[in-house]
Design an enzyme around this catalytic site. Structure first.
Site, PDB file in Angstrom:
ATOM      1  N   ASP A 146      -4.500  -5.159  -0.548  1.00 12.88           N
ATOM      2  CA  ASP A 146      -4.914  -6.186   0.404  1.00 12.88           C
ATOM      3  C   ASP A 146      -6.410  -6.445   0.246  1.00 12.88           C
ATOM      4  O   ASP A 146      -7.233  -5.561   0.510  1.00 12.88           O
ATOM      5  CB  ASP A 146      -4.593  -5.718   1.825  1.00 12.88           C
ATOM      6  CG  ASP A 146      -4.999  -6.729   2.884  1.00 12.88           C
ATOM      7  OD1 ASP A 146      -5.284  -7.892   2.533  1.00 12.88           O
ATOM      8  OD2 ASP A 146      -5.045  -6.354   4.070  1.00 12.88           O
TER       9      ASP A 146
ATOM     10  N   ASP B 280      -9.294  -8.920   1.547  1.00 14.15           N
ATOM     11  CA  ASP B 280      -9.622  -9.910   2.571  1.00 14.15           C
ATOM     12  C   ASP B 280     -11.046 -10.403   2.341  1.00 14.15           C
ATOM     13  O   ASP B 280     -11.993  -9.603   2.376  1.00 14.15           O
ATOM     14  CB  ASP B 280      -9.494  -9.283   3.959  1.00 14.15           C
ATOM     15  CG  ASP B 280      -9.368 -10.324   5.061  1.00 14.15           C
ATOM     16  OD1 ASP B 280      -9.954 -11.419   4.904  1.00 14.15           O
ATOM     17  OD2 ASP B 280      -8.689 -10.056   6.068  1.00 14.15           O
TER      18      ASP B 280
ATOM     19  N   ASP C 107      -8.370  -2.891   1.070  1.00 18.95           N
ATOM     20  CA  ASP C 107      -8.025  -2.050   2.216  1.00 18.95           C
ATOM     21  C   ASP C 107      -7.094  -0.926   1.764  1.00 18.95           C
ATOM     22  O   ASP C 107      -5.889  -1.132   1.581  1.00 18.95           O
ATOM     23  CB  ASP C 107      -7.356  -2.895   3.301  1.00 18.95           C
ATOM     24  CG  ASP C 107      -7.180  -2.135   4.609  1.00 18.95           C
ATOM     25  OD1 ASP C 107      -7.222  -0.891   4.594  1.00 18.95           O
ATOM     26  OD2 ASP C 107      -7.004  -2.792   5.652  1.00 18.95           O
TER      27      ASP C 107
END
Length: 299
Positions: A95, A97, A253
């Site tokens: 992930d 972001d 993450d």
């Protein structure tokens, strides 16, 4: 582009007129009955959990009627997804972001995004994908634009059964300085590529000599030249390498990667917080979310 929250009317407009079941990736359609689905109906989090669907038609009807604020599915396959019981296997996911990037070329404040940091997030995703391919021989990899960043989803069959994923995360994000920085392939090569990504974006460099020679430092390291940081002493060089590795560890993450029961934002769904479409990326190099993931109600 300004990222605005979608209204309830706009959500219904999207799911009624624009959203199509065919935009859901095949890897989710084919495993529909083994997935847990979760929904946020009011912007307060995915409180509607443990939803299951036995047919594509049922799922399509649900999405068009409910027009959820956000939609998610499990990365895990369960024999009993409605209870999250009898775990079978799970995708390996990363992930990234854009709003949380530790280093970025833009001047966005934490929590905000722009075209530049979205580009940084994609470059990071492609760098990690390259390492997954070249070092782990993984081939069944999907890239999904998540609305504010990217999800890498690995579905190679042999990878789905790996439960301890922390070492894979540390490896492809280059979270540790290698003992031998100049080996041609393997982890040292991964670290050099990640060093180039991170070091080129660090802003709080005080040394004028390093700032002046930053591009040359990166080029020399990629060329495996021992003198890549000859403008500083050995202790400073070690400190820089350690600092870069620490930044690398936070670029994606890690909690998402190691959690085999994670839920991820559903490709094709609307990210209502920013009014962007979560979308499977087909052409990785040319994909531009500000052209290809904008719902029609914003144009």
């Amino acid at each position: 582009m300004e990222f605005k929250e979608a209204t309830l009317e706009e959500r219904h407009m999207y799911y009624k007129k624009e959203w199509k079941i065919k935009d859901l990736p095949d890897f989710l359609i084919d495993s529909l009955k083994y997935r847990e689905f979760c929904f946020d109906h009011d912007g307060n989090g995915p409180k509607d959990r443990y939803e299951t669907f036995n047919s594509v038609r049922d799922f399509e009807r649900f999405m068009k009627i409910k027009a959820p604020y956000a939609a998610y599915s499990s990365i895990s396959y369960y024999k009993k997804p409605g209870k999250r019981e009898n775990w079978m296997k799970a995708e390996i996911v990363f992930d990234i972001d854009a709003k949380d990037l530790k280093v970025r070329r833009c001047d966005c404040t934490p929590g905000n995004i722009c075209e530049i940091c979205l580009g940084d997030a994609k470059e990071l995703a492609l760098t990690i994908i390259d390492s997954l391919r070249s070092n782990f021989d993984l081939k069944n990899i999907f890239l999904v634009y998540s609305g504010r960043g990217y999800h890498i989803r690995v579905l190679d069959e042999e990878a789905l059964y790996i439960e301890d994923r922390s070492k894979i995360f540390d490896y492809v994000t280059a979270s540790h300085v290698p003992k031998d920085l100049f080996m041609l392939h393997g982890y040292p090569e991964v670290f050099r590529r990640m060093f180039a990504f991170t070091f080129s974006r660090i802003k709080d460099i005080r040394s004028k000599e390093i700032l002046k020679n930053r591009d040359e430092i990166i080029k020399r390291l990629l060329d495996r030249r021992i003198d890549f940081l000859d403008c500083v002493g050995e202790s400073t060089k070690r400190r820089i390498l350690k600092n870069v590795a620490e930044i690398n560890a936070g670029l994606a993450d890690g909690k998402v990667t190691i959690d085999t029961k994670r839920i991820l934002r559903l490709p094709s769904s609307l990210h209502s917080k920013v009014s962007m479409i979560c979308k499977l990326v087909k052409n990785w190099e040319s994909f531009d979310p500000l052209k290809e993931a904008v719902p029609k109600f914003r144009t």
